[in-house]
Design a protein around this motif. Structure first.
Motif, PDB file in Angstrom:
ATOM      1  N   GLN A 130       0.845  -1.197   0.000  1.00  0.00           N
ATOM      2  CA  GLN A 130       0.000   0.000   0.000  1.00  0.00           C
ATOM      3  C   GLN A 130       0.883   1.251   0.000  1.00  0.00           C
ATOM      4  O   GLN A 130       0.601   2.213  -0.714  1.00  0.00           O
ATOM      5  CB  GLN A 130      -0.919  -0.006   1.228  1.00  0.00           C
ATOM      6  CG  GLN A 130      -1.800   1.203   1.346  1.00  0.00           C
ATOM      7  CD  GLN A 130      -3.018   1.176   0.458  1.00  0.00           C
ATOM      8  OE1 GLN A 130      -3.331   0.163  -0.166  1.00  0.00           O
ATOM      9  NE2 GLN A 130      -3.711   2.283   0.389  1.00  0.00           N
ATOM     10  N   ALA A 131       1.941   1.243   0.798  1.00  0.00           N
ATOM     11  CA  ALA A 131       2.853   2.384   0.830  1.00  0.00           C
ATOM     12  C   ALA A 131       3.491   2.596  -0.547  1.00  0.00           C
ATOM     13  O   ALA A 131       3.539   3.733  -1.055  1.00  0.00           O
ATOM     14  CB  ALA A 131       3.922   2.174   1.903  1.00  0.00           C
ATOM     15  N   GLU A 183       4.898   8.699  -3.096  1.00  0.00           N
ATOM     16  CA  GLU A 183       5.967   8.949  -4.059  1.00  0.00           C
ATOM     17  C   GLU A 183       7.272   8.310  -3.587  1.00  0.00           C
ATOM     18  O   GLU A 183       7.982   7.700  -4.371  1.00  0.00           O
ATOM     19  CB  GLU A 183       6.153  10.455  -4.276  1.00  0.00           C
ATOM     20  CG  GLU A 183       5.011  11.101  -5.042  1.00  0.00           C
ATOM     21  CD  GLU A 183       4.852  10.500  -6.431  1.00  0.00           C
ATOM     22  OE1 GLU A 183       5.842  10.388  -7.176  1.00  0.00           O
ATOM     23  OE2 GLU A 183       3.709  10.125  -6.779  1.00  0.00           O
ATOM     24  N   GLU A 184       7.590   8.495  -2.305  1.00  0.00           N
ATOM     25  CA  GLU A 184       8.757   7.866  -1.707  1.00  0.00           C
ATOM     26  C   GLU A 184       8.263   7.093  -0.491  1.00  0.00           C
ATOM     27  O   GLU A 184       7.783   7.688   0.468  1.00  0.00           O
ATOM     28  CB  GLU A 184       9.790   8.900  -1.287  1.00  0.00           C
ATOM     29  CG  GLU A 184      11.025   8.281  -0.664  1.00  0.00           C
ATOM     30  CD  GLU A 184      12.078   9.312  -0.302  1.00  0.00           C
ATOM     31  OE1 GLU A 184      12.598   9.972  -1.210  1.00  0.00           O
ATOM     32  OE2 GLU A 184      12.345   9.449   0.914  1.00  0.00           O
ATOM     33  N   ALA A 185       8.357   5.784  -0.551  1.00  0.00           N
ATOM     34  CA  ALA A 185       7.803   4.941   0.503  1.00  0.00           C
ATOM     35  C   ALA A 185       8.914   4.297   1.320  1.00  0.00           C
ATOM     36  O   ALA A 185      10.017   4.063   0.819  1.00  0.00           O
ATOM     37  CB  ALA A 185       6.930   3.848  -0.111  1.00  0.00           C
ATOM     38  N   SER A 195      12.154   4.079  -0.937  1.00  0.00           N
ATOM     39  CA  SER A 195      11.987   3.303  -2.172  1.00  0.00           C
ATOM     40  C   SER A 195      10.970   3.978  -3.062  1.00  0.00           C
ATOM     41  O   SER A 195      10.078   4.682  -2.593  1.00  0.00           O
ATOM     42  CB  SER A 195      11.519   1.878  -1.856  1.00  0.00           C
ATOM     43  OG  SER A 195      12.464   1.200  -1.070  1.00  0.00           O
ATOM     44  N   TRP A 196      11.080   3.710  -4.342  1.00  0.00           N
ATOM     45  CA  TRP A 196      10.175   4.297  -5.319  1.00  0.00           C
ATOM     46  C   TRP A 196       9.623   3.182  -6.199  1.00  0.00           C
ATOM     47  O   TRP A 196      10.359   2.260  -6.565  1.00  0.00           O
ATOM     48  CB  TRP A 196      10.927   5.311  -6.174  1.00  0.00           C
ATOM     49  CG  TRP A 196      11.549   6.376  -5.327  1.00  0.00           C
ATOM     50  CD1 TRP A 196      11.002   7.581  -5.007  1.00  0.00           C
ATOM     51  CD2 TRP A 196      12.807   6.320  -4.663  1.00  0.00           C
ATOM     52  NE1 TRP A 196      11.847   8.288  -4.183  1.00  0.00           N
ATOM     53  CE2 TRP A 196      12.980   7.526  -3.945  1.00  0.00           C
ATOM     54  CE3 TRP A 196      13.824   5.370  -4.564  1.00  0.00           C
ATOM     55  CZ2 TRP A 196      14.084   7.808  -3.184  1.00  0.00           C
ATOM     56  CZ3 TRP A 196      14.930   5.652  -3.801  1.00  0.00           C
ATOM     57  CH2 TRP A 196      15.065   6.862  -3.126  1.00  0.00           C
ATOM     58  N   ALA A 197       8.367   3.279  -6.529  1.00  0.00           N
ATOM     59  CA  ALA A 197       7.733   2.267  -7.382  1.00  0.00           C
ATOM     60  C   ALA A 197       6.788   2.960  -8.353  1.00  0.00           C
ATOM     61  O   ALA A 197       5.888   3.691  -7.938  1.00  0.00           O
ATOM     62  CB  ALA A 197       6.975   1.244  -6.541  1.00  0.00           C
ATOM     63  N   TRP A 198       7.007   2.738  -9.631  1.00  0.00           N
ATOM     64  CA  TRP A 198       6.133   3.258 -10.674  1.00  0.00           C
ATOM     65  C   TRP A 198       5.944   2.176 -11.723  1.00  0.00           C
ATOM     66  O   TRP A 198       6.825   1.316 -11.860  1.00  0.00           O
ATOM     67  CB  TRP A 198       6.748   4.505 -11.335  1.00  0.00           C
ATOM     68  CG  TRP A 198       6.748   5.697 -10.452  1.00  0.00           C
ATOM     69  CD1 TRP A 198       5.685   6.483 -10.119  1.00  0.00           C
ATOM     70  CD2 TRP A 198       7.863   6.229  -9.754  1.00  0.00           C
ATOM     71  NE1 TRP A 198       6.073   7.475  -9.261  1.00  0.00           N
ATOM     72  CE2 TRP A 198       7.420   7.347  -9.019  1.00  0.00           C
ATOM     73  CE3 TRP A 198       9.205   5.884  -9.647  1.00  0.00           C
ATOM     74  CZ2 TRP A 198       8.251   8.099  -8.232  1.00  0.00           C
ATOM     75  CZ3 TRP A 198      10.031   6.642  -8.865  1.00  0.00           C
ATOM     76  CH2 TRP A 198       9.554   7.733  -8.173  1.00  0.00           C
TER      77      TRP A 198
END
Length: 154
Positions: free
Chosen positions: A18-19, A24-26, A38-41
């Motif tokens: 969910q984070a 944007e930055e989890a 961390s970043w996820a896209w």
């Protein structure tokens, strides 16, 4: 994961995802899951997140967990009385103040029209059928029979 901590681990994995899906930055820190910035896209189109369905036996404890932490239920292959179980899940859902209804994905054995109609009427939203472990021609024949069975299901 110790057997008595499986729900804790699953909760942490869901919270960590969910984070990643919403920030944007989890970052996340738990007992079983931990990561720094961390970043996820790309981010999921469905918000606040994609539906989370929990595969579990039809126990009150599992249904309470689904109502609290997920969006629906995946039956187990040995589940019987799907209609009664779906009604219990719907009641738990409503009693907890959740809006709408949970998704229910049923793992089906042989396609039986009357059973599929009962499941649909009870609130099963999807059904999965296994495929035979057989040569391609036999699998295609099975799929044709399955399509015929499902084609005019009201």
């Amino acid at each position: 994961v110790p057997p008595n901590k499986k729900r804790t681990a699953l909760r942490e994995y869901l919270e960590a995802m969910q984070a990643l899906w919403t920030q944007e930055e989890a970052s996340y820190e738990g007992t079983f899951v931990e990561f720094g910035a961390s970043w996820a896209w790309p981010k999921p189109v469905q918000q606040p997140r994609p539906p989370v369905l929990l595969g579990a036996g039809a126990t009150d404890r599992n249904f309470a967990w689904i109502v609290r932490s997920a969006d629906g239920w995946i039956t187990t292959p040995t589940e019987r009385d799907i209609v009664d179980h779906v009604q219990r899940l719907h009641k738990a859902w409503a009693d907890a103040g959740r809006t709408g209804t949970p998704e229910v994905l049923a793992l089906a054995g042989p396609p039986k029209r009357d059973r599929l109609a009962q499941w649909r009427d009870a609130g099963v939203t999807e059904v999965l059928f296994g495929l035979p472990d057989a040569p391609e021609a036999e699998v295609l024949t099975y799929l044709d029979r399955l399509a015929d069975t499902l084609a005019d299901l009201p």
